[in-house]
Design a protein around this motif. Structure first.
Motif, PDB file in Angstrom:
ATOM      1  N   ASN A 114       0.833  -1.200   0.000  1.00  0.00           N
ATOM      2  CA  ASN A 114       0.000   0.000   0.000  1.00  0.00           C
ATOM      3  C   ASN A 114       0.869   1.253   0.000  1.00  0.00           C
ATOM      4  OD1 ASN A 114      -2.477   1.320  -0.053  1.00  0.00           O
ATOM      5  ND2 ASN A 114      -2.530   1.524   2.164  1.00  0.00           N
ATOM      6  N   HIS A 115       1.672   1.399  -1.055  1.00  0.00           N
ATOM      7  CA  HIS A 115       2.583   2.542  -1.167  1.00  0.00           C
ATOM      8  C   HIS A 115       2.602   3.029  -2.612  1.00  0.00           C
ATOM      9  CE1 HIS A 115       6.386   4.808  -1.232  1.00  0.00           C
ATOM     10  NE2 HIS A 115       6.177   4.970   0.059  1.00  0.00           N
ATOM     11  N   GLU A 116       2.781   4.330  -2.760  1.00  0.00           N
ATOM     12  CA  GLU A 116       2.770   4.962  -4.088  1.00  0.00           C
ATOM     13  C   GLU A 116       3.776   4.326  -5.047  1.00  0.00           C
ATOM     14  OE1 GLU A 116       3.865   9.308  -6.037  1.00  0.00           O
ATOM     15  OE2 GLU A 116       3.929   9.062  -3.870  1.00  0.00           O
ATOM     16  N   GLU A 117       5.010   4.131  -4.607  1.00  0.00           N
ATOM     17  CA  GLU A 117       6.035   3.585  -5.503  1.00  0.00           C
ATOM     18  C   GLU A 117       5.707   2.152  -5.914  1.00  0.00           C
ATOM     19  OE1 GLU A 117       8.191   5.392  -6.976  1.00  0.00           O
ATOM     20  OE2 GLU A 117       7.916   7.164  -5.746  1.00  0.00           O
ATOM     21  N   THR A 118       5.199   1.363  -4.975  1.00  0.00           N
ATOM     22  CA  THR A 118       4.783  -0.003  -5.296  1.00  0.00           C
ATOM     23  C   THR A 118       3.676   0.036  -6.346  1.00  0.00           C
ATOM     24  OG1 THR A 118       5.326  -0.715  -3.043  1.00  0.00           O
ATOM     25  CG2 THR A 118       3.903  -2.163  -4.331  1.00  0.00           C
ATOM     26  N   ALA A 119       2.700   0.907  -6.152  1.00  0.00           N
ATOM     27  CA  ALA A 119       1.573   0.998  -7.086  1.00  0.00           C
ATOM     28  C   ALA A 119       2.015   1.461  -8.470  1.00  0.00           C
ATOM     29  CB  ALA A 119       0.508   1.938  -6.518  1.00  0.00           C
ATOM     30  N   LYS A 120       2.907   2.437  -8.526  1.00  0.00           N
ATOM     31  CA  LYS A 120       3.395   2.909  -9.825  1.00  0.00           C
ATOM     32  C   LYS A 120       4.136   1.799 -10.564  1.00  0.00           C
ATOM     33  CE  LYS A 120       3.737   7.843  -8.797  1.00  0.00           C
ATOM     34  NZ  LYS A 120       4.663   8.981  -8.629  1.00  0.00           N
ATOM     35  N   LEU A 122       3.586  -1.468 -10.126  1.00  0.00           N
ATOM     36  CA  LEU A 122       2.530  -2.394 -10.563  1.00  0.00           C
ATOM     37  C   LEU A 122       1.895  -1.908 -11.857  1.00  0.00           C
ATOM     38  CD1 LEU A 122       0.772  -3.076  -7.142  1.00  0.00           C
ATOM     39  CD2 LEU A 122       1.906  -4.810  -8.547  1.00  0.00           C
ATOM     40  N   ASN A 123       1.635  -0.618 -11.948  1.00  0.00           N
ATOM     41  CA  ASN A 123       1.018  -0.043 -13.138  1.00  0.00           C
ATOM     42  C   ASN A 123       1.937  -0.196 -14.353  1.00  0.00           C
ATOM     43  OD1 ASN A 123      -1.438   1.311 -14.006  1.00  0.00           O
ATOM     44  ND2 ASN A 123      -0.133   3.057 -14.473  1.00  0.00           N
ATOM     45  N   SER A 124       3.240   0.019 -14.141  1.00  0.00           N
ATOM     46  CA  SER A 124       4.213  -0.163 -15.229  1.00  0.00           C
ATOM     47  C   SER A 124       4.244  -1.616 -15.707  1.00  0.00           C
ATOM     48  CB  SER A 124       5.615   0.258 -14.786  1.00  0.00           C
ATOM     49  OG  SER A 124       5.712   1.646 -14.676  1.00  0.00           O
ATOM     50  N   ILE A 125       4.219  -2.542 -14.756  1.00  0.00           N
ATOM     51  CA  ILE A 125       4.230  -3.959 -15.125  1.00  0.00           C
ATOM     52  C   ILE A 125       2.942  -4.318 -15.861  1.00  0.00           C
ATOM     53  CG2 ILE A 125       4.231  -6.322 -14.225  1.00  0.00           C
ATOM     54  CD1 ILE A 125       6.121  -5.300 -11.991  1.00  0.00           C
ATOM     55  N   ALA A 138      -1.958  -8.406 -17.151  1.00  0.00           N
ATOM     56  CA  ALA A 138      -1.982  -6.942 -17.219  1.00  0.00           C
ATOM     57  C   ALA A 138      -3.130  -6.387 -16.390  1.00  0.00           C
ATOM     58  CB  ALA A 138      -2.102  -6.482 -18.667  1.00  0.00           C
ATOM     59  N   GLU A 139      -4.306  -6.961 -16.554  1.00  0.00           N
ATOM     60  CA  GLU A 139      -5.475  -6.468 -15.829  1.00  0.00           C
ATOM     61  C   GLU A 139      -5.286  -6.623 -14.319  1.00  0.00           C
ATOM     62  OE1 GLU A 139     -10.270  -6.584 -16.326  1.00  0.00           O
ATOM     63  OE2 GLU A 139      -9.228  -8.516 -16.462  1.00  0.00           O
ATOM     64  N   SER A 140      -4.744  -7.749 -13.897  1.00  0.00           N
ATOM     65  CA  SER A 140      -4.525  -7.974 -12.473  1.00  0.00           C
ATOM     66  C   SER A 140      -3.607  -6.912 -11.875  1.00  0.00           C
ATOM     67  CB  SER A 140      -3.930  -9.380 -12.268  1.00  0.00           C
ATOM     68  OG  SER A 140      -3.569  -9.564 -10.924  1.00  0.00           O
ATOM     69  N   TYR A 141      -2.484  -6.657 -12.545  1.00  0.00           N
ATOM     70  CA  TYR A 141      -1.543  -5.652 -12.050  1.00  0.00           C
ATOM     71  C   TYR A 141      -2.144  -4.247 -12.095  1.00  0.00           C
ATOM     72  CZ  TYR A 141       2.467  -8.798 -11.647  1.00  0.00           C
ATOM     73  OH  TYR A 141       3.329  -9.782 -11.254  1.00  0.00           O
ATOM     74  N   ALA A 145      -2.890  -1.731  -8.928  1.00  0.00           N
ATOM     75  CA  ALA A 145      -2.266  -0.406  -8.910  1.00  0.00           C
ATOM     76  C   ALA A 145      -3.322   0.689  -8.773  1.00  0.00           C
ATOM     77  CB  ALA A 145      -1.448  -0.191 -10.181  1.00  0.00           C
ATOM     78  N   THR A 146      -4.386   0.575  -9.547  1.00  0.00           N
ATOM     79  CA  THR A 146      -5.442   1.590  -9.538  1.00  0.00           C
ATOM     80  C   THR A 146      -6.096   1.706  -8.172  1.00  0.00           C
ATOM     81  OG1 THR A 146      -5.821   1.204 -11.893  1.00  0.00           O
ATOM     82  CG2 THR A 146      -7.574   2.326 -10.680  1.00  0.00           C
ATOM     83  N   GLN A 147      -6.396   0.570  -7.555  1.00  0.00           N
ATOM     84  CA  GLN A 147      -7.028   0.599  -6.236  1.00  0.00           C
ATOM     85  C   GLN A 147      -6.098   1.194  -5.184  1.00  0.00           C
ATOM     86  OE1 GLN A 147     -10.363  -0.147  -5.502  1.00  0.00           O
ATOM     87  NE2 GLN A 147      -9.699   0.994  -3.692  1.00  0.00           N
ATOM     88  N   THR A 148      -4.837   0.830  -5.247  1.00  0.00           N
ATOM     89  CA  THR A 148      -3.862   1.354  -4.280  1.00  0.00           C
ATOM     90  C   THR A 148      -3.707   2.862  -4.431  1.00  0.00           C
ATOM     91  OG1 THR A 148      -2.678  -0.757  -4.259  1.00  0.00           O
ATOM     92  CG2 THR A 148      -1.483   1.177  -3.442  1.00  0.00           C
ATOM     93  N   ILE A 149      -3.579   3.324  -5.657  1.00  0.00           N
ATOM     94  CA  ILE A 149      -3.450   4.767  -5.900  1.00  0.00           C
ATOM     95  C   ILE A 149      -4.712   5.502  -5.446  1.00  0.00           C
ATOM     96  CG2 ILE A 149      -3.376   6.493  -7.763  1.00  0.00           C
ATOM     97  CD1 ILE A 149      -0.606   5.400  -7.076  1.00  0.00           C
TER      98      ILE A 149
END
Length: 191
Positions: A114-120, A122-125, A138-141, A145-149
């Protein structure tokens, strides 16, 4: 990096090179501050589409990091993530995946999920897996990411809009135009 955000790459490149010169003189070429300036230079080159110079800057920074800081240092992980994003843009998906997964593992270990860098990351992956045609992954990641952000910044933030765009792009690639349109409209309502 305001000049990059405004599309003034000449100004951004000039500023980044000034920082390189300053940090080289002040700290030498084996210092983490110099590595950080190389990362910023790489970002400018990446935005300009000059992938060869971006790669060179990131790799120089990564080599400095490997000999001066621990693997969980922010500059080290930024090198990994930026190289992953760059290789994704270059179509070198295997290299991109290696760097992005390593960055994600470090972010998760250091900050948790639950951190911004982790989420970003995830979004890149997720974006990378979309480019690779692996839509389920892709959808899972992207959804994670979207929910965390959203949890961190709220549903009216620029960071959330980026995630919505990534999901919209994914749904276009999947041929699910209704979902894509919904995500794009939600994104546009934010921007």
């Amino acid at each position: 990096m305001d000049a990059v955000n405004q599309g003034d790459y000449t100004k951004a490149l000039s500023y980044a090179n000034q920082m390189i010169d300053r940090d080289r003189s002040k700290y030498g070429v084996k210092h983490i501050e110099y590595a950080g300036s190389l990362v910023n230079l790489g970002l400018v080159y990446s935005y300009m589409g000059d992938y060869a110079n971006a790669e060179s800057s990131y790799l120089k920074a990564l080599n400095i990091c490997k000999s001066t800081v621990r693997k969980d240092h922010p500059t080290y992980v930024a090198c990994l993530k930026n190289l992953g994003d760059l290789y994704g843009d270059m179509g070198e998906h295997s290299k991109a995946e290696t760097y992005l997964v390593e960055a994600l593992n470090i972010y998760q270990s250091k900050y948790g999920n639950n951190h911004e860098e982790t989420a970003k990351c995830l979004n890149s992956i997720g974006s990378l897996y979309r480019m690779m045609g692996n839509y389920a992954k892709a959808e899972s990641y992207c959804l994670e990411a979207t929910q965390t952000i959203k949890d961190i910044f709220g549903s009216k933030s620029a960071e959330y809009a980026v995630c919505l765009q990534t999901l919209g792009d994914l749904y276009v690639a999947m041929g699910d135009y209704a979902k894509a349109e919904k995500h794009y409209l939600d994104m546009l309502a934010i921007r």
